[in-house]
Design a protein around this motif. Structure first.
Motif, PDB file in Angstrom:
ATOM      1  N   ASP A   1      36.240  36.926  43.141  1.00 24.33           N
ATOM      2  CA  ASP A   1      36.590  35.543  42.799  1.00 24.33           C
ATOM      3  C   ASP A   1      35.753  35.060  41.607  1.00 24.33           C
ATOM      4  O   ASP A   1      34.934  35.811  41.062  1.00 24.33           O
ATOM      5  CB  ASP A   1      36.461  34.626  44.035  1.00 24.33           C
TER       6      ASP A   1
ATOM      7  N   HIS B   1      32.101  36.898  43.764  1.00 22.91           N
ATOM      8  CA  HIS B   1      32.032  37.413  45.137  1.00 22.91           C
ATOM      9  C   HIS B   1      33.155  38.412  45.385  1.00 22.91           C
ATOM     10  O   HIS B   1      34.288  38.181  44.947  1.00 22.91           O
ATOM     11  CB  HIS B   1      32.163  36.275  46.149  1.00 22.91           C
TER      12      HIS B   1
ATOM     13  N   LEU C   1      36.087  39.979  47.229  1.00 22.50           N
ATOM     14  CA  LEU C   1      37.091  39.549  48.220  1.00 22.50           C
ATOM     15  C   LEU C   1      37.642  40.796  48.905  1.00 22.50           C
ATOM     16  O   LEU C   1      38.047  41.746  48.229  1.00 22.50           O
ATOM     17  CB  LEU C   1      38.226  38.782  47.546  1.00 22.50           C
TER      18      LEU C   1
ATOM     19  N   ASP D   1      36.348  36.085  51.302  1.00 18.68           N
ATOM     20  CA  ASP D   1      35.069  36.132  50.604  1.00 18.68           C
ATOM     21  C   ASP D   1      34.032  36.878  51.471  1.00 18.68           C
ATOM     22  O   ASP D   1      33.640  36.403  52.543  1.00 18.68           O
ATOM     23  CB  ASP D   1      34.622  34.682  50.331  1.00 18.68           C
TER      24      ASP D   1
END
Ligand code: PLP
Length: 464
Positions: free
Chosen positions: A17, A21, A23, A28
């Motif tokens: 993202d 982070h 995914l 997440d």
């Protein structure tokens, strides 16, 4: 190829993202690590279901009603998995009363199960027969009598198979190679022990010989090994039909299909496999006048392996000058013994730094008191720091199911993601000394189930 593309190629379900982070199936991972704690096994339920559908469709297209797919549940055994398998109309392969118990608790219909093992206990065989296991694959001499007697006791005509050693040398690690002549599994064709066992089975009133079984090994990439196995097994079927008048209408070819752990791995497309094997089998059956033979496969790793990722928190980072940098995580061989056991290889990434370059060469060390407790040797990751989250990919098979409590370390939880939601399906173990609480995620009923004899108290005490 960017770092993320590289991993996406492996798992098909990861991205990043705008915060950098990782995914996993759209979720997440940094948030999941916070929510559940680490280590954490994550499983992508949709991906598991997709794999099941690939197998079922592939077999149906090639074999119609004569093709059957079983999930080898040793790869990942917990209640939710059996629920998924039931919903996807898969059969299952089981190897202990613990797996029978867990599958039964998930409401799995036992008639679609095959029970394996080179040394099943009498208690396990009785459990299997009482629970209506569909087929027991015989892999020891004494079992023939035991199963016959138990079948009589429960008024059943028990379907059984025999595990055969086809003598195929699959190109894989020797610890996961099982079809060769010196394997502890199965009975030999060359030495005629299989002939002897089959005749013995056929003499028993309460046994119905329904299947010949073989499994040549695991993490196999060449079609050739499977193709040769079809020749050998159909030759053998012809021999026993002609020589002893034994008729078996089904061959179970086991599992073993390789998956992506690293970029060097080149898994087979199941459609390619099934097309070739179907052609080979039909050719063989025609040539050898065997009629139509039922075809069973029992993949484990290829159904759940790439659907799993493990999250860890990075702790100690130690540079050994001129040698390597060890990045230690809060898990290791207790949640994933595969590297220590057979030099398995994995890819990983720092899940909270996906917008950084993977420019640092490190090795990932576990936390156990064993020098061999390494998860990954010599890999490139982003510059690691204390408390970063590390994601290790393709850990869905033979990690949770092979986990241990070495060093009295509790086993991690399993969370599944499905359609944008996450759900805890196996709780994190917590050490407790309250006598009724086991220090593992098996529950008290399962312990009773295993220890259903006079040593019950003694059996339980080891968990306290
Ligand atoms: N069937 C049998 C008898 C096995 O022993 C195994 C694995 O050890 C499997 C199936 C599943 O193999 P894989 O997970 O490689 O597909």
């Amino acid at each position: 190829m960017s770092h993320t593309d590289n991993i996406d190629f492996l798992c098909g379900n990861v991205s990043a993202d705008e915060n950098g982070h990782l995914l996993f199936a759209g979720q997440d991972t940094a948030a999941l690590a916070r929510e559940y704690g680490t280590p954490l096994y994550l499983m992508d339920e949709e991906r598991i279901r997709e794999r099941c559908r690939t197998y079922i469709k592939g077999l149906k297209d090639a074999f119609g009603d004569k093709g059957q797919a079983l999930f080898a549940s040793k790869a990942a055994s917990f209640k939710r998995i059996y629920e998924i398998m039931k919903e996807e109309k898969m059969g299952i392969d089981l190897v202990s009363s613990g797996e029978i118990y867990t599958a039964a608790r998930a409401g799995f219909g036992m008639e679609k199960s095959f029970f394996h093992g080179n040394n099943k206990t009498e208690h396990e065989l009785e459990t299997a027969i009482k629970n209506g296991v569909g087929c027991i694959i015989i892999d020891s001499f004494h079992e023939v009598d035991v199963i016959d007697q138990l079948a009589e006791k429960y008024g059943r005509k028990q379907n059984v198979g025999l595990r055969i050693k086809p003598g195929v040398d699959a190109h894989t690690h020797k610890y996961i190679m099982t079809g060769n002549e010196d394997s502890k599994f199965g009975f030999g064709i060359e030495d005629e022990t299989a002939d002897y066992m089959l005749q013995l089975i056929c003499e028993k009133e309460n046994l119905v010989l329904s299947t010949l079984h073989c499994h040549i090994g695991s993490q196999i990439f060449e079609l050739e090994s499977f193709a040769v196995t079809v020749d050998i097994m159909t030759d053998y079927l012809k021999k026993i039909t002609e020589k002893y008048g034994i008729s078996v209408r089904e061959i179970n070819f086991g599992g073993g299909f390789g998956i992506h752990y690293t970029n060097e791995d080149k898994p087979l497309e199941f459609s390619e496999y099934v097309a070739l094997i179907a052609e080979k089998l039909s050719e063989n059956c025609k040539k050898k006048e065997l009629g139509e033979i039922g075809f069973v496969v029992e993949p484990g790793r290829s159904i759940v392996g790439e659907a799993g990722t493990t999250l860890y928190t990075i702790g100690a980072i130690k540079n050994i000058p001129g040698i390597r940098t060890d990045v230690s995580v809060d898990g290791g061989m207790t949640d994933n013994p595969r590297t220590a056991l057979y030099q398995a290889e994995y890819l990983c990434t720092v899940a909270n730094k996906m917008n950084e370059e993977a420019d640092t060469k490190v090795s990932i060390a576990g936390r156990c008191c064993e020098s061999g407790d390494m998860l990954i040797w010599d890999t490139m990751i982003q510059q690691p720091a204390y408390k970063d989250i590390l994601a290790v990919f393709s850990t869905g098979a033979y990690c949770y199911s092979m986990a241990s409590n070495y060093n009295r370390i509790p086993r991690p939880p399993v969370a599944v993601t499905c359609k944008g939601e996450d759900k805890l399906v196996v709780k994190r173990e917590i050490p407790m000394d309250n006598s009724k609480d086991l220090v593992n995620s098996l529950d008290i009923a399962l312990a009773e189930y295993h220890c259903n004899n006079k040593n019950y108290e003694k059996g339980l005490s080891i968990y306290r």
